[in-house]
Write an enzyme that holds these catalytic residues in place. Structure first.
Site, PDB file in Angstrom:
ATOM      1  CG  ASP A 189      -0.354  -0.104   2.517  1.00  0.00           C
ATOM      2  OD1 ASP A 189       0.888  -0.200   2.584  1.00  0.00           O
ATOM      3  OD2 ASP A 189      -1.086  -0.080   3.531  1.00  0.00           O
ATOM      4  CB  SER A 190       4.588   1.742  -0.065  1.00  0.00           C
ATOM      5  OG  SER A 190       4.840   0.549  -0.782  1.00  0.00           O
ATOM      6  CG  ASP A 192       0.406  -4.110   2.052  1.00  0.00           C
ATOM      7  OD1 ASP A 192       0.561  -5.038   2.876  1.00  0.00           O
ATOM      8  OD2 ASP A 192       1.251  -3.213   1.860  1.00  0.00           O
ATOM      9  CE  LYS A 202       3.158  -6.145   3.822  1.00  0.00           C
ATOM     10  NZ  LYS A 202       2.716  -4.948   4.578  1.00  0.00           N
ATOM     11  CD  GLU A 242       0.427  -1.710   7.821  1.00  0.00           C
ATOM     12  OE1 GLU A 242       0.059  -0.921   8.722  1.00  0.00           O
ATOM     13  OE2 GLU A 242       0.969  -1.333   6.761  1.00  0.00           O
ATOM     14  CD  GLU A 269       7.711  -0.542   7.842  1.00  0.00           C
ATOM     15  OE1 GLU A 269       6.752  -1.240   7.456  1.00  0.00           O
ATOM     16  OE2 GLU A 269       7.939   0.621   7.430  1.00  0.00           O
TER      17      GLU A 269
HETATM   18  O1  KIV Z   1       3.568  -1.173   1.655  1.00  0.00           O
HETATM   19  C1  KIV Z   1       4.761  -1.479   1.762  1.00  0.00           C
HETATM   20  O2  KIV Z   1       5.610  -1.080   0.967  1.00  0.00           O
HETATM   21  C2  KIV Z   1       5.165  -2.311   2.898  1.00  0.00           C
HETATM   22  C3  KIV Z   1       6.625  -2.574   3.070  1.00  0.00           C
HETATM   23  C4  KIV Z   1       7.307  -1.384   3.579  1.00  0.00           C
HETATM   24  C5  KIV Z   1       6.872  -3.768   3.920  1.00  0.00           C
HETATM   25  O3  KIV Z   1       4.333  -2.750   3.645  1.00  0.00           O
END
Ligand code: KIV
Length: 270
Positions: free
Chosen positions: A50-51, A89, A119, A121, A188
């Protein structure tokens, strides 16, 4: 890429890599063209993170990205990838507090993008959501330590779990994620010593970002490691290129050639 020469990476392969002591390489990716390059280069895991909210859309946090946008990015990546395991994510607001919604979100990602895993969090507070997703046969990667979707609670992006109380909670959450059936966990921005301890205490692979070298694998955001994004320079980041300057230089040369009518030349026309 010859797929038979490079068998597909699965969650089981990652488990075997941990047993053999072979490190897992993971990078984020959000589009077809970049995914082709990094899959051919031999990356083990691609994270459609989600980055994307930051590096693709220019938001300050990861919170605004939507499920539909994540599915668009994941589908683009999946059309390119032959070998890597692709993890997507679940975005903020699509799994916290409601395990039915979590399952629906995960199913939409798997059905509409064809990805391999999701994934999420968090630890104990999202156990019910993870349980429900796993019960549908969807592999789940956990994410502990600095969890950017909780930035409004943390207030800053500083190193997490420096004090014993938070470190203990993280140790317990890592064990919980292993026990309920996650296939791996991202750690992280936590102290290297704690990441090492967690890595040795659980059987599933740990993938670190700012968590030292004693984890089972590493992940970086591709725009950061290629130097496309120059705004972000944390201590843990190693830059392998300066693509920002290289791309800017190439565009400046193109502009010059167009203005001077050097482009196109005789051979570049019909
Ligand atoms: O969204 C992302 O890029 C991440 C990584 C930093 C692990 O969750």
């Amino acid at each position: 890429m010859n797929a038979s020469k490079f068998p597909k990476i699965t969650t089981h392969v990652l488990q075997e890599m941990k047993l053999k002591g072979e490190k897992v390489s993971m990078l984020t990716c959000y589009d077809y063209s970049m995914a082709r390059i990094i899959d051919e280069a031999g990356i083990d895991v691609i994270l459609v993170g989600d980055s994307a909210a930051n590096v693709m859309a220019g938001y300050k946090t990861t919170l605004p990205i939507t499920l539909n946008e994540m599915i668009y990015h994941a589908g683009s990546v999946m059309r390119a990838v032959e070998r890597a395991l692709v993890v997507v994510d679940l975005p903020f607001g699509t799994y916290q507090g409601n395990s039915r919604e979590a399952l629906n979100s995960a199913i939409r990602i798997m059905k509409e993008s064809n990805a391999n895993a999701v994934k999420l969090e968090g630890g104990r507070e999202i156990k019910e959501s993870i349980d429900r997703i796993l019960s549908a046969g969807i592999p789940v990667m956990g994410h502990l330590g600095l969890t950017p979707q909780s930035i409004n609670k943390f207030g800053t992006y500083v190193v997490r779990a420096r004090d014993e109380e938070e470190a203990n909670r993280l140790r317990e959450d890592a064990k919980l994620l292993e026990d309920i059936g996650c296939f791996a966990v991202v750690l992280e921005k936590i102290p290297a010593k704690l990441a090492e301890e967690v890595t040795q205490s659980i059987k599933i692979p740990t993938i670190g970002i700012g968590a030292g070298s004693a984890v089972d694998g590493q992940v970086l955001v591709i725009h950061d490691m290629l130097g496309i994004n120059q705004d972000f320079s944390p201590r843990f980041l190693r830059r392998y290129h300066n693509l920002y300057e290289e791309m800017k230089g190439a565009v400046q040369m193109y502009i010059k050639d167009v203005k001077s009518i050097d482009f196109p030349n005789e051979r570049e026309q019909y």
